[in-house]
Write a protein that holds these residues in place. Structure first.
Motif, PDB file in Angstrom:
ATOM      1  N   THR A 125       0.805  -1.223   0.000  1.00 16.97           N
ATOM      2  CA  THR A 125       0.000   0.000   0.000  1.00 16.97           C
ATOM      3  C   THR A 125       0.836   1.271   0.000  1.00 16.97           C
ATOM      4  O   THR A 125       0.286   2.354  -0.185  1.00 16.97           O
ATOM      5  CB  THR A 125      -0.916   0.032   1.229  1.00 16.97           C
ATOM      6  OG1 THR A 125      -0.118   0.038   2.430  1.00 16.97           O
ATOM      7  CG2 THR A 125      -1.829  -1.188   1.254  1.00 16.97           C
ATOM      8  N   GLY A 126       2.140   1.170   0.187  1.00 16.19           N
ATOM      9  CA  GLY A 126       2.951   2.381   0.293  1.00 16.19           C
ATOM     10  C   GLY A 126       2.631   3.154   1.560  1.00 16.19           C
ATOM     11  O   GLY A 126       2.423   4.363   1.521  1.00 16.19           O
ATOM     12  N   ALA A 127       2.597   2.454   2.691  1.00 15.68           N
ATOM     13  CA  ALA A 127       2.131   3.037   3.944  1.00 15.68           C
ATOM     14  C   ALA A 127       3.286   3.659   4.725  1.00 15.68           C
ATOM     15  O   ALA A 127       4.456   3.325   4.533  1.00 15.68           O
ATOM     16  CB  ALA A 127       1.443   1.978   4.799  1.00 15.68           C
ATOM     17  N   TRP A 128       2.918   4.576   5.606  1.00 15.86           N
ATOM     18  CA  TRP A 128       3.810   5.066   6.648  1.00 15.86           C
ATOM     19  C   TRP A 128       3.459   4.344   7.941  1.00 15.86           C
ATOM     20  O   TRP A 128       2.281   4.198   8.277  1.00 15.86           O
ATOM     21  CB  TRP A 128       3.640   6.564   6.872  1.00 15.86           C
ATOM     22  CG  TRP A 128       4.240   7.418   5.803  1.00 15.86           C
ATOM     23  CD1 TRP A 128       4.881   7.005   4.692  1.00 15.86           C
ATOM     24  CD2 TRP A 128       4.246   8.855   5.772  1.00 15.86           C
ATOM     25  NE1 TRP A 128       5.288   8.086   3.944  1.00 15.86           N
ATOM     26  CE2 TRP A 128       4.914   9.232   4.586  1.00 15.86           C
ATOM     27  CE3 TRP A 128       3.761   9.839   6.609  1.00 15.86           C
ATOM     28  CZ2 TRP A 128       5.095  10.564   4.234  1.00 15.86           C
ATOM     29  CZ3 TRP A 128       3.941  11.173   6.252  1.00 15.86           C
ATOM     30  CH2 TRP A 128       4.609  11.527   5.083  1.00 15.86           C
ATOM     31  N   ILE A 129       4.470   3.905   8.650  1.00 17.15           N
ATOM     32  CA  ILE A 129       4.281   3.285   9.964  1.00 17.15           C
ATOM     33  C   ILE A 129       4.799   4.259  11.007  1.00 17.15           C
ATOM     34  O   ILE A 129       5.953   4.700  10.942  1.00 17.15           O
ATOM     35  CB  ILE A 129       5.025   1.938  10.057  1.00 17.15           C
ATOM     36  CG1 ILE A 129       4.557   1.000   8.932  1.00 17.15           C
ATOM     37  CG2 ILE A 129       4.795   1.296  11.417  1.00 17.15           C
ATOM     38  CD1 ILE A 129       5.337  -0.295   8.883  1.00 17.15           C
ATOM     39  N   ILE A 130       3.949   4.590  11.962  1.00 21.47           N
ATOM     40  CA  ILE A 130       4.321   5.541  13.010  1.00 21.47           C
ATOM     41  C   ILE A 130       4.299   4.815  14.351  1.00 21.47           C
ATOM     42  O   ILE A 130       3.301   4.173  14.707  1.00 21.47           O
ATOM     43  CB  ILE A 130       3.375   6.748  13.032  1.00 21.47           C
ATOM     44  CG1 ILE A 130       3.519   7.557  11.736  1.00 21.47           C
ATOM     45  CG2 ILE A 130       3.651   7.643  14.225  1.00 21.47           C
ATOM     46  CD1 ILE A 130       2.679   8.808  11.686  1.00 21.47           C
TER      47      ILE A 130
END
Length: 1635
Positions: free
Chosen positions: A222-227
């Motif tokens: 998904t091209g996600a950012w993980i925070i």
């Protein structure tokens, strides 16, 4: 790190140097260095490591950060006495007393911000200590940050991560700009916020593997950012390890983005990140210690970016939480892309393990409507939430909205047993501290069950293998009912599995055209699986693909792509000045890539050139309006003006006959292989489509300079070539004749060409070499002659024509009724063979015979014609003629080349003229049949054939020779002889073309051509050595030579012939008197010049080296090049021969029957025919062609080809599924499932053992002391549903045992018993009684919890504050009351915008903004305020006034000010509880447990979606009964009553009911709007309609201020707003109803 290092760092402020104190300090280090914790070597100063940034590289980043990002620092000290018992344990040689002397006794006091006084560089000594209240806003200030750059973790590789220290009040938009514009992060399609245990915890190996794999899978797909929190502990460490494992194994060019947002004050070794000069560190070398200090944590080395949030404090956890929440919300407000159909970036919360703060985070996420995924089995908070979610229920209720519509809605039910179980789990996990608050938060988290998703590792049906599916499912579940929004999310993630399982279900119907916009987006994003799914679910490409859509596709091409460059080139070539590229440019590009033979539909049909692209795409046009043509009359002018105003739809058609072809062509030009294959599979004419794709891709590969792109294009082109070959072979195996029809059928949709023509023009040798194509060429080559005729037989007939009647065999005659009439177009290959003028209509007789249905036979005249018109016989005749020509030419040169012109020369000239005339005919035919518009490109198409160039050069050379031959000079005759001799050589070369018919000699011609180019490249290299040696040797042998042309010849002569072994040693060894040094003698060629003595010695050695390199090295290089070329051609001999054979066959198929020089007769006939046609304007029907045909059953042929192609693809997919790799993958998957099931069985056995131990402990009379709870897990609990089921079964067994005992006793009394004693039936009542007691205890516990939550005003402490994102200061249960000291208490100040606007129901004075000494007297408290007509007395008595502000009598709330409440102090409200008995259809009261069920009117609030009682605030001067009646009517009855008479009657009954209402509660209202200085107090009245005579006449309807209204059954399992459940409990107790 030692004590010295710790104390020194405590005194370092930003911009200060590290220094040691002399007074009372420990002994100085003689080397002036700091000692390391793990190493004994001398450490360099931290500020000097990487302090100087490479300004030419990062100057933009440094400049931007220093300008926009700030940090926070304490400036006003409030002293805090440190507790010595809380000092961290230090490994040092000094004792604690010495340390305390250095720290405390030295005067370096500790501020309440957590830093020492020495770390406050901007505080002046005489400032002293202000009051003992320290506040972030008052005591800190912001300044430009000096902590940023790239951090390198020592011992964890050379990878550098970005980091920055930011002020807690930094704008989140600035942070996004930093992350995306400065750091270069791509915009995310998904935001995954991970929360959970901040301390290290253990996770099962299998769960850990599944978590890591699934998290990285969803991030990658998904091209996600993980925070996360960013530290090297707890869940953050697990996430970091996931990123590390993915980074080591992934081949993706896009790395996973893991952003750590941590509190600056709790970072261990944070001084290593601070730069001395303020320009950042590049890199900062950060060392992770093995042992963490107290209240400090190290950064995780596997995160990619770090944001360190600073509020000026140290050792305070949780500072980053509000900042992180705001940043996540800002990211969530972004769009995934710039298109109008883009969706906001979705956000999901992932919960692993965790403590009470994790529960608060989940609660806040629920309030923000953020989907949540809880990982069951990870421990603590996650397991508690999962257990509560799995065992809580939902009930379906009927509600009424504002329009009076009756709807069904689900509501969460939290029964008493589950409440008790959850309380035990919370107590076991976190202890009794803050127990009520923690239990309440768990219930609040389940208020919106649609947002909660539990992931449980398992192999049973319904369980997921990876966590990525639950994460994405949670987001779709949160958008339930918004199908198109869900679809856009799945499209942005590129998760076709989610779309198929969650969105495109069988029960959903998609209206026609509803998916068109998403279809266009999917095509642009290259989502092949989605496009295929849309096509399978009813998307009609015929309706979808309009001219506008196709223009959008071609104009949305990326500017860095090859297609964009080519289209711009075509646009410039066509002179298009408009903003967009039109379809005409696309057609020009297709013709540019494929060749002039290909006529695209965009160039063939005129209306495509009339398309106004700006009008289509922008809605307006820059083209000038067309001028009306008044020559055609008023009607013509009106039509022109009408077309100008009509718009795009009326000007030209909007759809395409074959939309799959248009999209297929677009995908091929974009080099999107999978997309092109999809449209190829779905479209028609697969063979020709694959050939066109091959041609386009190979042409683009030749046009590009990008080697990687060219390689990819060649690979994709080869794949389409293989598809075309396989489909053709499948067709040929089934039906040879239909397969040949496919090859020669005119393709209207593919440039009016044929499959054979496309393959030839695109240099597709593999296709031409197939059996079907060769069979077709054989048929054309033989003409009407049978293939059974041998070579000897045909040569015999050529030499002896009468033998053809005996030896020649002919093909069977086809019925003319079945032979189509061919219409030829201007294609160079489509022209039929030119016929001789002597040929009559020979087939009229056979046509008449066909009409009479008689057998057809060739007559002698037909046989003669068919024999001599066959291409093979024409070829033999031309070969024999050419051999005679060469013999004649040789004879003339050798014998008859004199001054007088002989007859042989005249015949030779006529013969050459006939060859020249035939060449003109071929060139005219090629030029005239070309589809190009310019003569230059038409002529270019003729010159591309190398043999045509040879022919032209040969004829021109012959003309030059003949011109010289006839000049009246003796010398020109010799020159002419030389020229004609050379001309004869070129004529002999032309005979090589004839060899291409031979299978062995044909490929050799290709080898010669390839080797010729190899030789040219070799000569270029060789000339470097030749020229270098020649000049060097000659300059040594003969220095000071004169410049002349002979000098250049002499210099190169020796070096060149040395290559062939001629060494000229005699010239090198020549001496006087054989030569001379006298310039006069050797200049006039009297004697040769003598070489110098040095030259005679040096040059032979130099020549030896030269010959060694040239003859051995370079010539062997040439041999190797020739060998490689030979082997390359030899390995593909058949391909080259078959391909060459086509051109030879076509040439002689299109040649006239007569051969040179008799071909002039045919040429004369063609000229007369052309003149006759032009002058008389008679349309002469052209003859049929064997290479292009109009098939009468074309539709049937196309369908047959498509069916075969589909069958081939199906077999191919089955074969791929059956290969060994797939089988191994299947076996591997099955083994994983089997091992997972074994682990599940083991886990279930452990759980059952734990449940059994729990049950035994409950039954045992003596209970052992409760063991201490584990830090990682909690005791397994039996689900309440299962427990109730077991109790029910036990009750049934007890009844059964009693019945059996009665039967046994009856038999014994009647003497019917057996001889042996009856069995002893077990006593099963004990456990049942225990369960009844337990149920009673759960009910009492639930009621007690309701009381405790009200007493501790739980709702008044919940975050976020109602209607905002403000987070309250956390107040534990034990610190609620004002009497309990809470020195760290720092409440948040908040005033809502609604109250700040000073409405009439709010106080005008904002007391909190005034100094304490000016607040007194502004508002009178604890009395009736006659000025504002507001009762400011409390139901609880007098309340305290502290510093001029009223104090909440129930304790702290975490917020000061008024918030959403208008009045300082008590805000009076009223809550009516309107009830009736719950009855069945017969009117009987329904009971539960012997008690009647009670129904009450409830409404759903709009602010928090909770159900509550219909109540509200009392207006100034309003009576309580009027207030209650007004609120009830407004919220629960709406405006449904429209009939005035009926309205009066119902109002009378309402008045009667409200007059008999009884007070239930008067006092403090636990409400989420309460603050420390403003709170709600309510007066609750109960109105009960015992017989239903009043309320049965009312129809509930939601008012304008609420969402829904309904009758709810009173139960302790309900989740109601504020303390409404407590009020309801009072009513139930009063009426003795079930609860």
């Amino acid at each position: 790190m030692t004590v010295i290092s710790c104390l020194t760092m405590a005194r370092v402020g930003p911009g200060q140097d590290i220094e040691m104190r002399d007074a009372a300090g420990p002994p100085d280090n003689p080397n002036g260095s700091r000692q390391s914790l793990h190493y004994n070597e001398t450490a360099v100063t931290a500020e000097n490591v990487g302090a100087v940034p490479p300004m030419n590289v990062i100057s933009k980043e440094v400049k931007w950060i220093k300008k926009n990002i700030r940090k926070r620092q304490c400036r006003l000290i409030v002293e805090k006495t440190p507790k010595t018992d809380q000092l961290p344990p230090l490994r040092t040689q000094y004792n604690r007393a010495q340390i305390e002397t250095w720290v405390v006794g030295s005067g370096d006091a500790l501020c309440q911000c957590g830093y020492r006084k020495s770390s406050h560089p901007h505080t002046r000594p005489h400032d002293g200590f202000p009051p003992d209240v320290w506040n972030v806003d008052a005591n800190t200030y912001s300044l430009p940050t000096d902590t940023f750059g790239e951090v390198e973790f020592v011992g964890y590789g050379q990878t550098e991560r970005k980091y920055v220290r930011v002020d807690v009040k930094t704008k989140t938009n600035d942070m996004l700009k930093l992350m995306m514009d400065i750091w270069g992060l791509d915009k995310p399609n998904l935001l995954i916020s991970v929360t959970g245990g901040a301390k290290n915890f253990h996770m099962k190996a299998r769960l850990k593997e599944v978590f890591r794999r699934g998290l990285m899978k969803v991030a990658k797909s998904t091209g996600a950012w993980i925070i996360t929190g960013g530290t090297n502990t707890g869940v953050m460490k697990h996430v970091g390890e996931s990123v590390r494992d993915y980074g080591l194994t992934s081949v993706s060019s896009t790395p996973v983005v893991a952003i750590g947002i941590a509190t600056w004050g709790v970072i261990q070794n944070k001084q290593e990140l601070i730069s001395k000069d303020g320009n950042g560190k590049w890199p900062a070398r950060y060392r992770i210690e093995k042992e963490s200090k107290v209240r400090e944590s190290s950064l995780d080395p596997n995160h990619t970016h770090f944001i360190l949030v600073d509020n000026g404090t140290q050792h305070d956890f949780g500072v980053e939480i509000p900042f992180r929440a705001q940043l996540e919300q800002t990211v969530a407000n972004m769009k995934t892309d710039t298109s109008k159909d883009a969706v906001s970036v979705p956000i999901v919360l992932l919960v692993l393990q965790g403590g009470p703060n994790t529960l608060q985070t989940v609660k806040q996420a629920v309030a923000n409507n953020t989907p949540i995924v809880v990982v069951e089995g990870s421990g603590k908070a996650a397991d508690i939430l999962a257990y509560a979610y799995n065992n809580s229920g939902e009930e379906e209720i009927e509600v009424t909205d504002q329009d009076g519509n009756i709807l069904t809605q689900m509501r969460t039910v939290f029964d008493d047993a589950l409440s008790a179980e959850v309380q035990e789990m919370v107590q076991e996990a976190y202890g009794t501290k803050n127990l009520v608050n923690n239990c309440g938060v768990v219930k609040d988290c389940l208020e919106k069950r649609d947002l909660i998703n539990v992931f449980k590792l398992g192999t049973s049906i319904g369980s997921q293998k990876d966590i990525d599916v639950p994460i994405l499912h949670a987001l779709l579940k949160a958008n339930k009912g918004q199908d198109f929004h869900q679809l856009r999310l799945a499209l942005a993630w590129n998760r076709i599995d989610i779309a198929k399982s969650e969105i495109f279900t069988d029960d959903k119907l998609w209206p026609s055209g509803s998916l068109d916009e998403i279809m266009l987006l999917a095509i642009n994003l290259n989502r092949v699986d989605f496009v295929e799914m849309f096509l399978d679910n009813g998307v009609s490409l015929k309706e979808f693909l309009t001219v506008k859509v196709l223009l959008q596709l071609y104009n949305s091409v990326q500017k860095n792509s090859m297609l964009y460059t080519l289209l711009q080139k075509m646009k410039k070539k066509s002179g298009n000045k408009e903003k967009y590229v039109g379809l005409t440019e696309v057609g020009m590009l297709l013709q540019y890539l494929l060749g002039d033979f290909y006529i695209p539909i965009y160039l063939k049909e005129a209306y495509f050139s009339r398309i106004d692209t700006e009008l289509e795409l922008d809605g307006w046009s820059s083209r000038p309006p067309p001028e009306p043509n008044f020559k055609d009359g008023m009607l013509g002018a009106a039509l022109v003006m009408g077309n100008a105003m009509a718009g795009p739809v009326e000007q030209y058609r909007q759809d395409f006959e074959n939309p799959y072809q248009e999209l297929f062509t677009w995908a091929v030009l974009q080099n999107r292989q999978d997309m092109a294959k999809l449209f190829w599979k779905q479209g028609k004419e697969p063979t020709s489509a694959a050939l066109v794709a091959f041609g386009l891709m190979t042409a683009m590969a030749r046009k590009t300079d990008d080697c990687e792109l060219a390689k990819k294009l060649h690979v994709n082109a080869d794949e389409f070539c293989l598809l075309s070959v396989n489909v053709l072979n499948e067709c040929y195996e089934l039906d040879e004749h239909k397969a040949q029809d496919l090859l020669v059928r005119e393709l209207d949709h593919w440039g009016s060409a044929t499959c054979v023509l496309i393959a030839v023009e695109t240099d597709n040798k593999h296709f031409i070499s197939q059996t079907a194509c060769q069979s077709l060429l054989n048929s054309v080559w033989m003409g009407k002659l049978s293939p059974d005729n041998g070579t000897i037989s045909m040569l015999t007939c050529v030499l002896c024509p009468p033998m053809l009647f005996l030896l020649m065999k002919y093909k069977e005659i086809e019925n003319p009724d079945t032979v189509p009439t061919n219409t030829n177009y201007n294609q160079f290959e489509t022209q039929p063979k030119e016929q001789s003028p002597i040929l009559p209509d020979l087939f009229r007789g056979e046509a008449e015979a066909s009409n009479r249905n008689k057998p057809l036979k060739y007559n002698p005249v037909q046989k003669i014609y068919l024999f001599y018109s066959s291409p093979v016989i024409i070829f033999v005749h031309n070969v024999l003629s050419y051999l005679l020509f060469l013999g004649l030419f040789s004879y003339v040169l050798l014998i008859k080349m004199a001054k007088t012109v002989s007859v042989q020369e005249i015949i030779l000239m006529v013969w050459v003229f006939s060859i020249f005339a035939e060449e003109i005919r071929q060139s005219v035919k090629t030029v005239m049949s070309s589809a190009s518009k310019t003569f230059q490109t038409k002529l270019q198409s003729y010159i591309t054939d190398k043999w045509n160039v040879v022919d032209v050069f040969t004829i021109l050379l012959f003309v030059c020779g003949m011109i010289l031959r006839f000049l009246p000079y003796d010398s020109t005759l010799e020159v002419a002889r030389v020229v004609l001799a050379l001309n004869l050589i070129t004529f002999f070369f032309r005979i090589l073309h004839i060899f291409s018919v031979h299978k062995e000699l044909g490929p050799k011609l290709v080898m010669i051509a390839r080797m010729f180019f190899d030789l040219l490249y070799f000569v270029i290299i060789l000339m470097v050595f030749v020229v270098a040696y020649a000049i060097a040797a000659y300059s040594i042998l003969y220095p000071n030579s004169e410049l002349s042309f002979d000098l250049a010849i002499a210099v190169l002569r020796t070096a060149y012939w040395n290559l062939y072994g001629e060494l000229f040693l005699d010239e090198l060894e020549r001496k006087e008197p054989e030569c001379t040094f006298n310039s006069l003698l050797y200049s006039n060629d009297t004697l040769p010049r003598c070489p110098t003595q040095v030259g005679s010695f040096v040059v032979p050695w130099l020549m030896g080296l030269y010959v060694l390199f040239s003859n051995i090295l370079l010539l062997n290089l040439l041999i190797a090049m020739f060998s490689f070329t030979f082997q390359k051609i030899q390995d593909n001999t058949d391909l080259h021969w078959c391909f060459q054979r086509y051109f030879l066959i076509y040439e002689y198929y299109s040649r006239p029957v007569l051969f040179p020089p008799f071909v002039l007769i045919s040429h004369l006939y063609l000229i007369v025919k052309w003149i006759f046609t032009k002058c008389c304007k008679i349309c002469v029907q052209k003859e049929d062609s064997d290479l292009i045909k109009k098939i009468p059953n074309e539709r049937e042929i196309i369908q047959w080809e498509n069916v075969i192609a589909d069958a081939y693809l199906t077999r191919k997919e089955l074969a791929e599924a059956e290969n060994i790799d797939n089988r191994i993958n299947i076996m591997h998957h099955r083994m994983e499932v089997l091992m997972s099931k074994v682990e599940d069985i083991q886990d279930e056995q452990q759980n059952m053992t734990a449940i059994q131990h729990t049950s035994n402990a409950a039954v045992a009379p003596a209970v052992a002391p409760r063991p201490q709870p584990s830090q990682q897990t909690i005791t397994a609990k039996m689900p309440p549903q299962l427990e109730r089921r077991i109790v029910s079964l036990e009750d049934q067994m007890s009844v059964t045992c009693k019945a059996l005992s009665w039967i046994v006793q009856s038999l014994q009394e009647n003497d019917m018993s057996a001889n042996r004693a009856p069995p002893n039936l077990p006593e099963l009542q004990t456990h049942g009684e225990i369960e009844k007691k337990k149920r009673k205890r759960n009910e009492d516990l639930a009621l007690t919890n309701i009381e405790k939550k009200r007493e501790l005003h739980y709702r008044s402490r919940s975050s976020p504050y109602s209607g905002s994102n403000v987070t309250r200061f956390f107040v534990p249960d034990e610190l609620v009351f004002w009497e309990t000291p809470f020195p760290e208490y720092s409440p948040v100040k908040y005033l809502s915008p609604e109250v700040k606007a000073n409405p009439y129901w709010a106080d005008k004075e904002d007391l909190i903004e005034l100094p304490p000494n000016k607040r007194d007297g502004k508002i009178k408290f604890n009395t009736f305020d006659y000025v504002c007509k507001v009762d400011r007395t409390s139901h609880l008595g007098d309340y305290k006034i502290v510093d001029g502000l009223p104090q909440n009598p129930f304790g702290r709330t975490g917020i000061i000010g008024r918030g959403l409440l208008g009045r300082w102090g008590p805000n009076h409200a009223g809550d009516p509880i309107v009830t009736r008995w719950k009855r069945d259809n017969k009117g009987q009261i329904i009971k539960s447990g012997g008690k009647p069920l009670l129904e009450f009117v409830s409404i759903q609030r709009t602010d928090n979606q909770l159900w509550s009682l219909p109540g509200g605030m009392c207006e100034p001067g309003q009576q309580i009964h009027e207030c209650l009646k007004a609120e009830f009517s407004e919220e629960a009855l709406g405006s449904l009553i429209t009939n005035e008479d009926h309205k009066k009657e119902l109002n009378a009954k309402l008045d009667m009911m409200f007059k008999i209402g009884k007070e239930v509660w008067r006092g403090y209202a636990d409400d989420p709007r309460n603050t420390d200085n403003a709170w709600l107090e309510t007066l609750v009245f109960h109105y009960h309609d015992d017989d239903g005579s009043i309320l049965n006449n009312f129809t509930l309807r939601a008012g304008e201020t609420v969402e829904k209204a309904t009758w709810s059954t009173a139960s302790s399992a309900l989740q109601l707003h504020g303390a409404h459940l407590f009020y309801l409990k009072k009513v139930v107790e009063k009426l003795q109803a079930a609860f």
